[in-house]
Design a protein around this motif. Sequence first.
Motif: not given
Length: 321
Positions: A170-177, A235-242
């Motif tokens: 998911x774009x950017x999610x792993x890096x943000x977390x 939060x915003x990236x996590x709910x963004x579906x692939x």
Amino acid sequence: MILVILLVLASLALSLLITIPFTGALVRLRANYNPKGLQLDDEGNVEPHTGPVVTTFFGMLARVKRIEGWAGLYKGLMPSLIETAVLTLFAVFALNADPRYRGRTTPPESGIIGTLVYAVFSIILSMPAIIISYRAVTTPYRLPYFRPMYSLRILLTPTERRRPWTLYLTPGLFFAQFLHSAYAIIVLRTVRRFLVPTTPDANAGFEIHPVKFTIYAAIAILSTAILCPLEVIVTKLAIQRNHAAAEYNSVEQEVEPDAVSSEEYSEYSGAEEDVIGLRHEKDPYLGLIDCARRVSQEEGWQALYRVWWFSMLVGVGSAFA
């Protein structure tokens, strides 16, 4: 030992029953899409934003209760319970941590190597757990507690179910977390070890020096400026579906027919509106930086600091963890 673990898991489950409604309101408020200006429809025509405008934490809590009832307040309970149980069991059996002195979000006291192992494992586990939990909280559909496969068909796209590792892409999610966990564990926890150390005897409690504790509290408060935006972005990236392709914007429209018949909370309660508004999936965030930039442009930089006081209280409260 088994009895202690069972008692700890029971206490954690009880704490989740108390905290889940507040956590759900926090996630909804940070996920709510509330642009400042006019938007363009599919044909390029200007149309005003018609989604809900909720700016306060307790306002969101009351809105959830009014539209979705008590059941809506406990959305996301099962994913959080499973994640908590797995992390606790891993800390006890793999790292030999004492379950009696471990909170839900506190890494075990097992040395630098043990803390790093726990941090890596928690990030790997937390990625799908965060995605499923946050989507469960923000979905308008009613999810049964004991039908996980049915719920996953609603929360995940066919692409994500066929290739679960897509969740980690998911774009950017792993890096943000990773940035959030690294700062909380490496920076704040290291500072805490020097300024607010615990005694070797756990029953003796804390050795708190007023000046050092004040310095640590100040650092934790200032850290809100870093941690809160990361939490909003996660939060915003996590709910963004692939999806398999960008033009598919829902489960029903993706490559394979996968329509799921499920009742919405608004239908059950008689309300004609959803709790929150979500950004259109045809225009996704492309990463951490892109998310921060577009949130600032579309919703204002203040949106990156929604419920900042919660992040501050968690940081200060970590001194007692």
